[in-house]
Design an enzyme around this catalytic site. Structure first.
Site, PDB file in Angstrom:
ATOM      1  N   ALA A   1      76.850  -1.980  58.777  1.00 50.87           N
ATOM      2  CA  ALA A   1      76.048  -1.062  59.599  1.00 50.87           C
ATOM      3  C   ALA A   1      76.907  -0.419  60.677  1.00 50.87           C
ATOM      4  O   ALA A   1      76.461  -0.188  61.792  1.00 50.87           O
ATOM      5  CB  ALA A   1      74.885  -1.825  60.232  1.00 50.87           C
TER       6      ALA A   1
ATOM      7  N   GLY B   1      78.646   2.545  60.229  1.00 53.31           N
ATOM      8  CA  GLY B   1      78.801   3.995  60.036  1.00 53.31           C
ATOM      9  C   GLY B   1      78.039   4.812  61.070  1.00 53.31           C
ATOM     10  O   GLY B   1      77.112   4.328  61.715  1.00 53.31           O
TER      11      GLY B   1
ATOM     12  N   ARG C   1      74.289  12.708  59.697  1.00 52.74           N
ATOM     13  CA  ARG C   1      73.281  13.588  59.100  1.00 52.74           C
ATOM     14  C   ARG C   1      71.868  13.320  59.608  1.00 52.74           C
ATOM     15  O   ARG C   1      70.954  14.104  59.370  1.00 52.74           O
ATOM     16  CB  ARG C   1      73.333  13.481  57.561  1.00 52.74           C
ATOM     17  CG  ARG C   1      74.487  14.256  56.957  1.00 52.74           C
ATOM     18  CD  ARG C   1      74.675  13.930  55.490  1.00 52.74           C
ATOM     19  NE  ARG C   1      75.194  12.582  55.304  1.00 52.74           N
ATOM     20  CZ  ARG C   1      75.338  11.997  54.117  1.00 52.74           C
ATOM     21  NH1 ARG C   1      74.950  12.618  53.033  1.00 52.74           N
ATOM     22  NH2 ARG C   1      75.848  10.780  54.032  1.00 52.74           N
TER      23      ARG C   1
ATOM     24  N   ASP D   1      71.556   0.735  55.768  1.00 52.48           N
ATOM     25  CA  ASP D   1      70.767   1.969  55.642  1.00 52.48           C
ATOM     26  C   ASP D   1      70.031   2.052  54.311  1.00 52.48           C
ATOM     27  O   ASP D   1      69.685   3.124  53.848  1.00 52.48           O
ATOM     28  CB  ASP D   1      71.662   3.196  55.838  1.00 52.48           C
ATOM     29  CG  ASP D   1      72.785   3.284  54.809  1.00 52.48           C
ATOM     30  OD1 ASP D   1      72.915   2.361  53.975  1.00 52.48           O
ATOM     31  OD2 ASP D   1      73.533   4.281  54.835  1.00 52.48           O
TER      32      ASP D   1
ATOM     33  N   ASN E   1      70.080   8.953  54.528  1.00 47.76           N
ATOM     34  CA  ASN E   1      71.112   9.695  55.253  1.00 47.76           C
ATOM     35  C   ASN E   1      70.545  10.751  56.182  1.00 47.76           C
ATOM     36  O   ASN E   1      71.251  11.239  57.056  1.00 47.76           O
ATOM     37  CB  ASN E   1      72.064  10.371  54.255  1.00 47.76           C
ATOM     38  CG  ASN E   1      72.844   9.338  53.477  1.00 47.76           C
ATOM     39  OD1 ASN E   1      73.414   8.423  54.043  1.00 47.76           O
ATOM     40  ND2 ASN E   1      72.833   9.454  52.156  1.00 47.76           N
TER      41      ASN E   1
ATOM     42  N   ARG F   1      44.225  -2.250  76.822  1.00 39.59           N
ATOM     43  CA  ARG F   1      45.640  -2.351  77.187  1.00 39.59           C
ATOM     44  C   ARG F   1      46.096  -3.812  77.155  1.00 39.59           C
ATOM     45  O   ARG F   1      45.289  -4.721  76.989  1.00 39.59           O
ATOM     46  CB  ARG F   1      45.850  -1.697  78.553  1.00 39.59           C
ATOM     47  CG  ARG F   1      45.699  -0.170  78.457  1.00 39.59           C
ATOM     48  CD  ARG F   1      45.597   0.462  79.815  1.00 39.59           C
ATOM     49  NE  ARG F   1      46.740   0.104  80.647  1.00 39.59           N
ATOM     50  CZ  ARG F   1      46.753   0.211  81.967  1.00 39.59           C
ATOM     51  NH1 ARG F   1      45.691   0.659  82.627  1.00 39.59           N
ATOM     52  NH2 ARG F   1      47.832  -0.113  82.639  1.00 39.59           N
TER      53      ARG F   1
ATOM     54  N   ARG G   1      25.561   1.195 100.007  1.00 35.44           N
ATOM     55  CA  ARG G   1      25.556   2.644  99.900  1.00 35.44           C
ATOM     56  C   ARG G   1      24.679   3.149 101.032  1.00 35.44           C
ATOM     57  O   ARG G   1      23.833   2.423 101.564  1.00 35.44           O
ATOM     58  CB  ARG G   1      25.026   3.112  98.545  1.00 35.44           C
ATOM     59  CG  ARG G   1      23.594   2.713  98.313  1.00 35.44           C
ATOM     60  CD  ARG G   1      23.143   3.049  96.898  1.00 35.44           C
ATOM     61  NE  ARG G   1      21.705   2.837  96.813  1.00 35.44           N
ATOM     62  CZ  ARG G   1      21.083   2.414  95.710  1.00 35.44           C
ATOM     63  NH1 ARG G   1      21.754   2.157  94.614  1.00 35.44           N
ATOM     64  NH2 ARG G   1      19.787   2.273  95.714  1.00 35.44           N
TER      65      ARG G   1
HETATM   66  C1  UD1 Z   1      79.277   3.320  48.719  1.00 36.85           C
HETATM   67  C2  UD1 Z   1      80.122   2.826  47.556  1.00 36.85           C
HETATM   68  C3  UD1 Z   1      79.664   3.484  46.253  1.00 36.85           C
HETATM   69  C4  UD1 Z   1      78.193   3.271  46.041  1.00 36.85           C
HETATM   70  C5  UD1 Z   1      77.401   3.727  47.258  1.00 36.85           C
HETATM   71  C6  UD1 Z   1      75.958   3.337  47.117  1.00 36.85           C
HETATM   72  C7  UD1 Z   1      82.323   2.354  48.475  1.00 36.85           C
HETATM   73  C8  UD1 Z   1      83.706   2.823  48.647  1.00 36.85           C
HETATM   74  N1  UD1 Z   1      81.498   3.149  47.813  1.00 36.85           N
HETATM   75  O1  UD1 Z   1      79.585   4.701  48.894  1.00 36.85           O
HETATM   76  O2  UD1 Z   1      80.367   2.926  45.175  1.00 36.85           O
HETATM   77  O3  UD1 Z   1      77.761   3.978  44.910  1.00 36.85           O
HETATM   78  O4  UD1 Z   1      77.893   3.100  48.440  1.00 36.85           O
HETATM   79  O5  UD1 Z   1      75.220   3.869  48.176  1.00 36.85           O
HETATM   80  O6  UD1 Z   1      81.994   1.271  48.897  1.00 36.85           O
HETATM   81  N2  UD1 Z   1      80.246   1.329  56.376  1.00 36.85           N
HETATM   82  C9  UD1 Z   1      80.793   0.594  57.388  1.00 36.85           C
HETATM   83  N3  UD1 Z   1      82.100   0.729  57.691  1.00 36.85           N
HETATM   84  C10 UD1 Z   1      82.900   1.594  57.016  1.00 36.85           C
HETATM   85  C11 UD1 Z   1      82.347   2.345  55.974  1.00 36.85           C
HETATM   86  C12 UD1 Z   1      81.004   2.182  55.667  1.00 36.85           C
HETATM   87  O7  UD1 Z   1      80.093  -0.207  58.021  1.00 36.85           O
HETATM   88  O8  UD1 Z   1      84.095   1.659  57.363  1.00 36.85           O
HETATM   89  C13 UD1 Z   1      78.833   1.146  56.052  1.00 36.85           C
HETATM   90  C14 UD1 Z   1      78.004   2.386  56.353  1.00 36.85           C
HETATM   91  O9  UD1 Z   1      77.450   2.317  57.654  1.00 36.85           O
HETATM   92  C15 UD1 Z   1      76.931   2.329  55.286  1.00 36.85           C
HETATM   93  C16 UD1 Z   1      77.600   1.600  54.133  1.00 36.85           C
HETATM   94  O10 UD1 Z   1      78.710   0.931  54.672  1.00 36.85           O
HETATM   95  O11 UD1 Z   1      75.818   1.570  55.686  1.00 36.85           O
HETATM   96  C17 UD1 Z   1      78.002   2.530  52.999  1.00 36.85           C
HETATM   97  O12 UD1 Z   1      78.976   3.418  53.451  1.00 36.85           O
HETATM   98  P1  UD1 Z   1      79.100   4.878  52.890  1.00 36.85           P
HETATM   99  O13 UD1 Z   1      80.257   5.527  53.508  1.00 36.85           O
HETATM  100  O14 UD1 Z   1      77.802   5.572  53.008  1.00 36.85           O
HETATM  101  O15 UD1 Z   1      79.435   4.598  51.347  1.00 36.85           O
HETATM  102  P2  UD1 Z   1      79.146   5.570  50.171  1.00 36.85           P
HETATM  103  O16 UD1 Z   1      80.056   6.711  50.255  1.00 36.85           O
HETATM  104  O17 UD1 Z   1      77.713   5.852  50.106  1.00 36.85           O
HETATM  105 CA    CA Z   2      75.976   6.177  51.606  1.00 35.95          CA
END
Ligand code: UD1
Ligand code: CA
Length: 452
Positions: free
Chosen positions: A8, A10, A14, A100, A225, A330, A437
């Protein structure tokens, strides 16, 4: 022993929001809370959340007991899991989830564990078939249908891009194999990131077993997203919750327009009318009728009680009581049985005992009201003197005349009356009439003189 790591960190740009992505709510819980719930339903003993973007806010909002690890720079899903290395350890299994993707269910995760165990995998990735697989990692299989690898969209060949089986991003790993594989993955790919799916290749190369388990419910895979997807996920979760309640005997006349939180419990034969929202740790008992257009937060509603077009917050309401229309209960109220709380009544931090009636246009704040008390229309408990909040006590069988002001602190004893229009600032003894009153005088011909 099952441990769960939830990614979590990221940014979720968007969502176009000042709130971190995983904290956006569906009905009454954040996406992240749904994922943690599913982890616990799947049997997780310990849960670790990898935080990065707006980590302080995320850590402050999580309700469950979890371990946090920080990922300062988002260098990829593999890098994120690496931060949890000491949490993962080398014993048992580790499940990887995303913060997510709130639609994943505990039952699918349990099926994944059963599959993993039965077929003796080192890693099992959850996959599904989708019409439009673009953007996802693809599951590549050989002619015999055996799992070969997971390839990211940006690194995939045209043939691989045509594959409809996608990597959901959820995996069950043998902990030791995961930790060993993580140190071997590199950033040698189109995005220059540490890809978690690359651990599958490492494990395969070490002649251990990997496989993909296909789930038919692609909805469980969906990530969120943007706010359009947030609303779509909201509909899916709303439908799940309402269907479960209806199948357990609750009547919901218009499930499309009824919003009930996942932690709410409702007994069979309760009736929920349209436009109603029930959230938090609320409970609705048998034969209660809630709505239309009511909002109930963290409250207990007793058997056969009706809440019509009203709001109730952090309160307990007994049996066979009616509330509304247009009442506002409340926080911190305890309202007993066979009570009537009528239209345009506001009640705050008060106890009202069985059989009392507060029928119209009344404010009761910071008060203890006994049994069978009758409040006339337009009564105000004057609880605030500009500095302090004070309490009023109105004992059993008292009768409060219309348009009485009760200036707290004040006590109206049992069986006492107050005269309509009185401003009561002294205690009224039992069986007395409190009247405060001005005496009426009639000035003869006053109108005629005024008109001349
Ligand atoms: C990822 C997978 C893909 C899969 C897809 C499914 C990888 C490289 N790819 O791609 O194979 O089909 O999910 O939805 O794993 N996050 C972090 N730190 C980071 C990067 C990501 O915590 O450095 C977290 C993000 O917050 C998110 C999740 O990992 O919750 C997925 O990251 P995201 O970059 O969305 O991966 P996808 O490109 O969707
Ligand atoms: Ca994703």
């Amino acid at each position: 022993m099952l441990k769960v790591v939830i990614l979590a960190a990221g940014a979720g740009t968007r969502m176009k929001s000042k709130i971190p992505k995983v904290l956006h709510k569906i009905i009454d819980k954040s996406m992240l809370d749904y994922v943690i719930d599913s982890a616990i339903e799947a049997g997780a003993l310990e849960v670790c959340v990898v935080v990065g973007h707006m980590k302080d806010q995320v850590m402050a909002e999580v309700k469950h007991q979890v371990v946090f690890v920080e990922q300062d720079e988002q260098l990829g899903t593999g890098h994120a899991v690496m931060q949890a290395k000491s949490f993962i350890g080398t014993e048992g299994q580790t499940l990887i989830l995303f913060g997510d993707t709130p639609m994943i269910t505990g039952s699918t995760l349990k099926k994944m564990q059963a599959y993993h165990q039965k077929t003796n995998q080192t890693v099992t990735v959850l996959s599904t078939l989708v019409e439009d697989s673009s953007g996802y990692g693809r599951i590549v299989r050989d002619q015999d249908g055996e799992f070969m690898k997971s390839v990211e969209h940006k690194d995939a060949s045209d043939d691989e891009r045509a594959i409809k089986e996608i990597n959901s991003g959820r995996y069950l790993f043998e902990a030791k194999a995961l930790v060993d594989a993580l140190v071997k993955i590199t950033t040698d790919n189109t995005q220059g990131e540490y890809y978690l799916p690359d651990t599958l290749n490492v494990i395969m190369d070490a002649c251990m077993k990997d496989d993909a388990m296909v789930t038919s419910d692609y909805q469980e895979i969906l990530g969120i997203n943007n706010k359009v997807q947030l609303a779509e996920a909201g509909k899916i979760i709303q439908t799940r919750i309402n269907q479960k309640l209806m199948l357990s005997g609750v009547t919901i006349t218009d499930p499309e327009h009824t919003y009930i939180g996942k932690d709410v419990t409702v007994d069979a034969d309760a009736i929920i009318l349209p436009g109603t929202t029930i959230v938090g740790l609320s409970h609705v008992s048998e034969d209660a009728i809630i709505g239309p257009n009511s909002y109930i937060d963290s409250s207990i509603i007793g058997e056969g009680t009706k809440i019509n077009q009203s709001n109730v917050f952090n309160s307990k309401i007994g049996e066979h009581t009616t509330v509304g229309p247009y009442a506002y209960i409340r926080p911190n109220c305890t309202i007993g049985n066979h009570i009537k709380i009528g239209d345009f009544v506001e009640i705050k931090n008060a106890i009202i005992e069985d059989g009392s009636k507060v029928s119209h246009l009344t404010y009761i704040g910071d008060a203890d009201v006994g049994k069978n008390v009758n409040f006339g229309c337009g009564t105000v408990v004057v609880n605030y003197d500009g500095v302090n909040k004070n309490r009023a006590t109105i004992k059993d069988n008292a009768f409060i005349g219309c348009n009485t002001n009760l200036i707290s602190p004040v006590v109206v004893e049992e069986n006492a009356y107050t005269a309509a229009g009185s401003t009561i600032s002294k205690n009224v003894p039992s069986y007395a009439l409190g009247i405060a009153r001005a005496k009426q005088i009639n000035i003869d011909d006053w109108v005629k003189r005024k008109r001349n």
